[in-house]
Write an enzyme that holds these catalytic residues in place. Structure first.
Site, mmCIF file in Angstrom:
data_model
loop_
_atom_site.group_PDB
_atom_site.id
_atom_site.type_symbol
_atom_site.label_atom_id
_atom_site.label_comp_id
_atom_site.label_asym_id
_atom_site.label_seq_id
_atom_site.Cartn_x
_atom_site.Cartn_y
_atom_site.Cartn_z
ATOM 1 N N ASP A 349 0.838 -1.209 0.000
ATOM 2 C CA ASP A 349 0.000 0.000 0.000
ATOM 3 C C ASP A 349 0.871 1.257 0.000
ATOM 4 O O ASP A 349 0.528 2.274 0.584
ATOM 5 C CB ASP A 349 -0.954 0.003 1.219
ATOM 6 C CG ASP A 349 -1.971 1.135 1.177
ATOM 7 O OD1 ASP A 349 -2.216 1.675 0.077
ATOM 8 O OD2 ASP A 349 -2.503 1.499 2.246
ATOM 9 N N LYS A 376 4.586 7.185 0.836
ATOM 10 C CA LYS A 376 4.392 6.310 1.994
ATOM 11 C C LYS A 376 5.587 5.402 2.272
ATOM 12 O O LYS A 376 5.802 4.996 3.407
ATOM 13 C CB LYS A 376 3.166 5.424 1.760
ATOM 14 C CG LYS A 376 1.835 6.063 2.117
ATOM 15 C CD LYS A 376 0.759 4.986 2.042
ATOM 16 C CE LYS A 376 -0.631 5.545 2.239
ATOM 17 N NZ LYS A 376 -1.640 4.461 2.090
ATOM 18 N N CYS A 657 -15.454 -4.334 9.512
ATOM 19 C CA CYS A 657 -15.822 -3.166 10.327
ATOM 20 C C CYS A 657 -14.626 -2.327 10.783
ATOM 21 O O CYS A 657 -14.759 -1.143 11.077
ATOM 22 C CB CYS A 657 -16.583 -3.614 11.580
ATOM 23 S SG CYS A 657 -17.778 -4.930 11.292
ATOM 24 N N MET A 699 -23.675 4.907 7.397
ATOM 25 C CA MET A 699 -23.678 3.496 7.796
ATOM 26 C C MET A 699 -24.795 2.800 7.028
ATOM 27 O O MET A 699 -25.910 2.642 7.524
ATOM 28 C CB MET A 699 -23.874 3.396 9.316
ATOM 29 C CG MET A 699 -23.955 1.970 9.854
ATOM 30 S SD MET A 699 -22.441 1.005 9.594
ATOM 31 C CE MET A 699 -23.098 -0.655 9.704
HETATM 32 CA CA CA Z 1 -4.164 2.840 -0.292
#
Ligand code: CA
Length: 739
Positions: A349, A376, A657, A699
């Site tokens: 990622d 990142k 979640c 939600m």
């Molecule tokens: Ca990403």
């Protein structure tokens, strides 16, 4: 979905008034009882650009230094250094810096916007892509625009319903909405001029959170969705008409179909085996796009792969262009000039979407036009922006996935001992998916030669999806996260790695040429705000601890700070009107919801009340003190909890979640912490998760994803976790009482 009964602004006011996120049931029943249609009337209002207000053009942004009182585009000017020439607020005068006014942003969700200030008007966005134009001297609202993003679109957003701001150009304000529209608004009235759908497939989980960029009559916009599974691209539109000019895909599509443009033929050679196009391939340009007037180039910062792991995406290996790359395009045609890939074959990622900045520097005795980025992956890159030549690549945080960048090949040298693919074993990796630096803007002071980075060290345990390991097949999850990484077994995996370091957050003053950290200050949380540099030698940053701080740019000494009683992630800006310098910042945390539970940010202590705070010398106002928000965990329901159900629930919770509600049910401040659910919410659990009764609030129903048994199990796990922490809380209270 049902039509929202209240406008989003009304609903969030009610939400705040009703005591925040705990009053779920009450708010939803109130919302259903009203019949007003909200601001939908705005959609029919067609307008044209203002003839007098918001008159920014390309030349004006190029010459931004000649009008330092304005902040004309996302990073102030095209260079995006976030370095202001203003000096009225300086080391001597800053002791008198006080709040001048504040603006309620009507949200408890994340605020990430960088406001634009032009000729006395400030344009900014709130959560749910709502735009506000306010008087930059008083904060008085001039107009607002709510695109009425459907509540169910929130499920497609990896990281909250945030927005990073607008672009202003020739009398129009450009907004990109969470649900993928690009909208042109009259800068004077907020009326819609045009609105176009930027998405190639509205069924796919695309979202937009970025600020559009404008230059020479074109507005550029990308999108996000790499975690859930999409194919990245950037589109250029005519600022006047909204007509599409060109589109550049960042990764190849189905190889059985014709290539959309020649660069896709080049890219496709670096993808081997697999069926990445079914998941999307990734490569979303969800944050940084920079225009360079010196070389007439537009630069794209390209994101990670979908799924994260190359083993699944492209099992034959390959670099998987143009993932995790800086791509330079001709802005007139969308044809590629050059690219540099920071992380070939990305598996972690490691987006290269982080803010890019342009500078002119002397390097090794030669004047260079450079582009800089701290993506990142933990290395800080300096490239020649005319040629793409790699000039510097040094680590700016602790890195363990690679040892260094080979300056001859320009490629990272990967650390084999951390390879979770080859070894078949889980490994903790630094940086983690939040990156050594995320979207929070960095700034550069040309006088000190230092870049001020909101840096972090937030590791994660990586392991390849166990089904894929066992069968060699990956099952695409429609409407879910498709990382190919074991999130479901995250808690047991963490247990196997007790040596994994805790999250840390810093502001670092980094020398891009020597790779040395000149100074650094550690914060108590890892999730902190962007930075602003000024000619007065100051650096401003809001942090997770709740403080808005000014540092000496040279030494890192704290020269001023104020408690805002809310965590900050947005970057500050500065401007001047009638001879007075202002510093403005949106406070309110959110964004990527992953929490580690080891720290308590200000937003969790005092509530996440989103505001714009504007300071000036002798501003005369003060920030209201807030009581520590002692949010006790209420006694959870007494119910029979079977170990098997808790186990299944734990896995399902972390698959589905956790991205919003936090690891181990420790929620962030922007979204409900489920350990705090009221009795009524516990009773309504199934109606919420399967029935979608809170869809307007983001939600929506997960009936497509979870069975009733899954939901019962998730509930059992949440109740078990709540009891665990409730008992700790009660024991601590007893101890205090005994004293
Ligand atoms: Ca990403």
């Amino acid at each position: 979905m049902g039509h929202p009964s209240f406008t989003r602004k009304q609903a969030t006011i009610i939400n705040v008034v009703a005591g925040g996120l705990l009053a779920l049931g009450i708010v939803s029943s109130m919302m259903q009882s009203s019949s007003e249609g909200g601001l939908s009337g705005l959609f029919s209002a067609k307008s044209s650009a203002s003839a007098s207000i918001g008159q920014i053009d390309t030349d004006r942004i190029i010459a931004a230094d000649s009008e330092p009182g304005n902040w004309l585009s996302y990073g102030r000017d095209y260079g995006e250094q976030r370095h202001s020439p203003l000096t009225q607020i300086n080391a001597k005068s800053i002791k008198d810096l006080e709040l001048a006014f504040s603006v309620d942003m009507y949200t408890t969700r994340g605020l990430e916007a960088s406001p634009i200030v032009v000729d006395g008007i400030m344009y900014m966005t709130s959560s749910w892509s709502v735009v506000y134009a306010v008087d930059a001297k008083t904060g008085d609202e001039i107009w607002s625009y709510d695109p009425e993003v459907p509540g169910d679109w929130a499920r497609k957003a990896c990281c909250d319903v945030v927005n990073r701001g607008v672009a202003v150009y020739e009398g129009a304000v450009f907004l990109a909405t969470l649900d993928g529209y690009l909208v042109s608004l009259n800068a004077e009235t907020g009326e819609e001029i045009w609105r176009v759908n930027t998405l190639i497939d509205r069924k796919r989980p695309y979202t937009i959170t970025a600020a559009p960029r404008v230059a020479n009559g074109r507005v550029f916009i990308g999108n996000g969705g790499g975690e859930l599974g999409v194919r990245g691209y950037v589109t250029a539109y005519d600022t006047q008409t909204g007509e599409q000019d060109w589109r550049f895909y960042t990764v190849p599509g189905d190889p059985n179909l014709p290539f959309e443009h020649p660069e896709m033929e080049e890219a496709a050679k670096t993808w081997k085996g697999g069926e990445w196009w079914k998941i999307g391939g990734g490569g979303t340009v969800w944050n940084s796009i920079v225009y360079d007037p010196d070389t007439d180039t537009v630069f794209l910062g390209v994101g990670n792969g979908s799924p994260w792991t190359r083993t699944i995406r492209s099992p034959g290996g390959g670099d998987n262009l143009f993932l995790s790359s800086i791509v330079a395009l001709d802005p007139n045609t969308g044809v590629k000039k050059w690219h540099y890939q920071t992380t070939p074959g990305d598996t972690w990622d490691y987006t290269a979407v982080q803010d890019m900045m342009l500078a002119d520097m002397e390097i090794d005795g030669k004047p260079r036009k450079v582009i800089m980025q701290a993506p990142k992956n933990g290395f800080f890159y300096v490239l020649d922006r005319e040629t793409g030549e790699l000039l510097r690549a040094n680590p700016y945080v602790t890195v363990n996935w690679a040892t260094h960048i080979d300056m001859d090949t320009g490629r990272p040298v990967e650390n084999d001992s951390r390879d979770f693919n080859k070894s078949g074993k889980s490994k903790w990796i630094l940086p983690g998916p939040l990156g050594g630096h995320n979207w929070m803007a960095m700034s550069f002071n040309p006088n000190t030669g230092l870049v001020y980075i909101p840096a972090m060290e937030s590791p994660l345990v990586f392991d390849v999806d166990h089904d894929f390991k066992a069968t060699g097949r990956y099952k695409y999850i429609e409407g879910g996260w498709n990382t190919g990484i074991e999130f479901g077994r995250l808690l047991p995996l963490l247990g196997e790695h007790p040596d994994m370091p805790a999250n840390k957050g810093y502001i670092t003053a980094f020398d891009p040429l020597t790779g040395k950290t000149h100074w650094m200050r550690e914060h108590s949380t890892h999730w902190n705000g962007g930075t602003l540099s000024t000619e007065a030698g100051l650096v401003f940053q809001g942090n997770g601890d709740g403080y808005f701080v000014a540092y000496d740019a040279e030494t890192g000494e704290e020269v001023w700070k104020v408690n805002t009683y809310t965590s900050t992630i947005a970057p500050p800006i500065t401007y001047a009107i009638d001879g007075e310098q202002y510093v403005a910042i949106q406070v309110g945390s959110g964004g990527a919801g992953l929490t580690d539970g080891s720290t308590t940010p200000a937003s969790s202590k005092y509530g996440n009340f989103g505001r714009l705070l504007v300071f000036k010398l002798n501003g005369g106002q003060s920030i209201e003190e807030r009581e520590h928000w002692a949010r006790e965990i209420p006694e959870p329901p007494k119910m029979e909890l079977k170990a098997e159900a808790i186990d299944h629930g734990m896995e399902q919770y972390h698959e589905v979640c956790t991205f919003c509600h936090g690891i181990a049910v420790i929620g962030s401040a922007a979204l409900p912490d489920l350990r705090h659910m009221s009795e009524q919410t516990h009773r309504m659990f199934k109606e919420i998760v399967l029935g979608g009764v809170l869809e307007d609030r983001g939600m929506s129903s997960f009936a497509d994803r979870l069975s009733e048994k899954d939901v019962d199990s998730i509930h059992a796990f949440i109740v078990a976790r709540s009891w665990q922490d409730y008992e700790v809380q009660e024991a601590a209270k007893k101890k205090v009482a005994a004293k």
